[in-house]
Design an enzyme around this catalytic site. Sequence first.
Site, PDB file in Angstrom:
ATOM      1  CE1 TYR A  63      -9.246  -3.281   0.077  1.00 31.08           C
ATOM      2  CE2 TYR A  63      -8.150  -1.295  -0.669  1.00 31.08           C
ATOM      3  CZ  TYR A  63      -8.112  -2.523  -0.025  1.00 31.08           C
ATOM      4  OH  TYR A  63      -6.933  -2.976   0.523  1.00 31.08           O
ATOM      5  CG  HIS A  85      -5.130  -6.123  -0.654  1.00 31.27           C
ATOM      6  ND1 HIS A  85      -6.387  -6.144  -0.105  1.00 31.27           N
ATOM      7  CD2 HIS A  85      -5.162  -6.976  -1.715  1.00 31.27           C
ATOM      8  CE1 HIS A  85      -7.148  -6.972  -0.813  1.00 31.27           C
ATOM      9  NE2 HIS A  85      -6.420  -7.490  -1.792  1.00 31.27           N
ATOM     10  CD  GLU A  95      -8.662  -8.807  -4.051  1.00 29.84           C
ATOM     11  OE1 GLU A  95      -9.538  -8.521  -3.215  1.00 29.84           O
ATOM     12  OE2 GLU A  95      -7.528  -9.200  -3.733  1.00 29.84           O
ATOM     13  CE  LYS A 134      -3.881  -2.375   2.281  1.00 30.10           C
ATOM     14  NZ  LYS A 134      -4.912  -2.326   3.362  1.00 30.10           N
ATOM     15  CG  ASN A 167      -3.599  -2.585   6.838  1.00 31.07           C
ATOM     16  OD1 ASN A 167      -3.457  -2.180   5.690  1.00 31.07           O
ATOM     17  ND2 ASN A 167      -4.631  -3.309   7.223  1.00 31.07           N
TER      18      ASN A 167
HETATM   19  P1  ATP Z   1      -6.966  -6.091   2.905  1.00 30.75           P
HETATM   20  O1  ATP Z   1      -8.283  -6.372   2.207  1.00 30.75           O
HETATM   21  O2  ATP Z   1      -6.436  -4.690   2.629  1.00 30.75           O
HETATM   22  O3  ATP Z   1      -5.953  -7.172   2.649  1.00 30.75           O
HETATM   23  P2  ATP Z   1      -8.018  -7.182   5.341  1.00 30.75           P
HETATM   24  O4  ATP Z   1      -8.596  -8.244   4.457  1.00 30.75           O
HETATM   25  O5  ATP Z   1      -7.128  -7.603   6.463  1.00 30.75           O
HETATM   26  O6  ATP Z   1      -7.191  -6.131   4.476  1.00 30.75           O
HETATM   27  P3  ATP Z   1     -10.569  -5.829   5.260  1.00 30.75           P
HETATM   28  O7  ATP Z   1     -11.610  -6.074   6.278  1.00 30.75           O
HETATM   29  O8  ATP Z   1     -10.712  -6.422   3.901  1.00 30.75           O
HETATM   30  O9  ATP Z   1      -9.159  -6.259   5.911  1.00 30.75           O
HETATM   31  O10 ATP Z   1     -10.388  -4.249   5.141  1.00 30.75           O
HETATM   32  C1  ATP Z   1      -9.739  -3.674   4.021  1.00 30.75           C
HETATM   33  C2  ATP Z   1      -8.836  -2.557   4.485  1.00 30.75           C
HETATM   34  O11 ATP Z   1      -9.662  -1.512   4.995  1.00 30.75           O
HETATM   35  C3  ATP Z   1      -7.916  -2.895   5.651  1.00 30.75           C
HETATM   36  O12 ATP Z   1      -6.726  -3.542   5.287  1.00 30.75           O
HETATM   37  C4  ATP Z   1      -7.639  -1.530   6.219  1.00 30.75           C
HETATM   38  O13 ATP Z   1      -6.681  -0.821   5.414  1.00 30.75           O
HETATM   39  C5  ATP Z   1      -8.997  -0.864   6.070  1.00 30.75           C
HETATM   40  N1  ATP Z   1      -9.847  -1.036   7.265  1.00 30.75           N
HETATM   41  C6  ATP Z   1     -10.440  -2.173   7.690  1.00 30.75           C
HETATM   42  N2  ATP Z   1     -11.144  -1.978   8.826  1.00 30.75           N
HETATM   43  C7  ATP Z   1     -10.996  -0.660   9.119  1.00 30.75           C
HETATM   44  C8  ATP Z   1     -11.470   0.187  10.160  1.00 30.75           C
HETATM   45  N3  ATP Z   1     -12.251  -0.286  11.129  1.00 30.75           N
HETATM   46  N4  ATP Z   1     -11.096   1.481  10.137  1.00 30.75           N
HETATM   47  C9  ATP Z   1     -10.310   1.984   9.140  1.00 30.75           C
HETATM   48  N5  ATP Z   1      -9.824   1.248   8.120  1.00 30.75           N
HETATM   49  C10 ATP Z   1     -10.160  -0.057   8.113  1.00 30.75           C
HETATM   50 MG    MG Z   2      -9.713  -7.788   2.706  1.00 32.46          MG
END
Ligand code: ATP
Ligand code: MG
Length: 140
Positions: free
Chosen positions: A50, A116, A127, A10, A113
């Site tokens: 997303y 992804h 994706e 990211k 974080n």
């Molecule tokens: P990713 O899809 O990016 O690999 P993930 O699968 O661990 O991450 P998801 O639930 O798919 O988590 O959320 C997508 C992204 O949205 C997260 O990686 C984070 O960057 C952001 N995100 C998720 N939850 C929150 C939250 N509560 N507040 C802010 N940002 C969030």
């Molecule tokens: Mg995810």
Amino acid sequence: MTEKTLSIIKPDGVSRGLIGDVISRFEKNDIRIIAMKMVHLSIEQARGFYAVHSKRPFFDSLTQFMSSGPVVAMILEGDNVIEKNRTLMGATNFKDAAEGTIRRDFATDIEKNIVHGSDAPETAAVEISFFFNELEVCNK
Ligand code: ATP
Ligand code: MG
């Protein structure tokens, strides 16, 4: 079973100089990179990528963040790589992530974080085709 998954470093990972560190973790764990590119997503592209999260309260902030600078997109290939990559990444919230994971070591915030990773074969296929066409994949 050999699988493919999409990984994205990211904008926070790219701007903080963590590309090499993330990639070396993949390479040290028997994960092959079979496609890679750096792209700066537009806000519309980030919203498209997303789209599954479009109803979530963090959607606007997340898509602004994801379009705030370049990202590195990769197709990873390996045994059980979808789950393996998720394990190397750690939990979404770095505070819950296991020690030694990418997010535990580098993330600063639940949103910023670093990486992804696709979460299932179906999402991996969608994706991967969002970022790469067949000519860009080194399958041989
Ligand atoms: P990713 O899809 O990016 O690999 P993930 O699968 O661990 O991450 P998801 O639930 O798919 O988590 O959320 C997508 C992204 O949205 C997260 O990686 C984070 O960057 C952001 N995100 C998720 N939850 C929150 C939250 N509560 N507040 C802010 N940002 C969030
Ligand atoms: Mg995810």
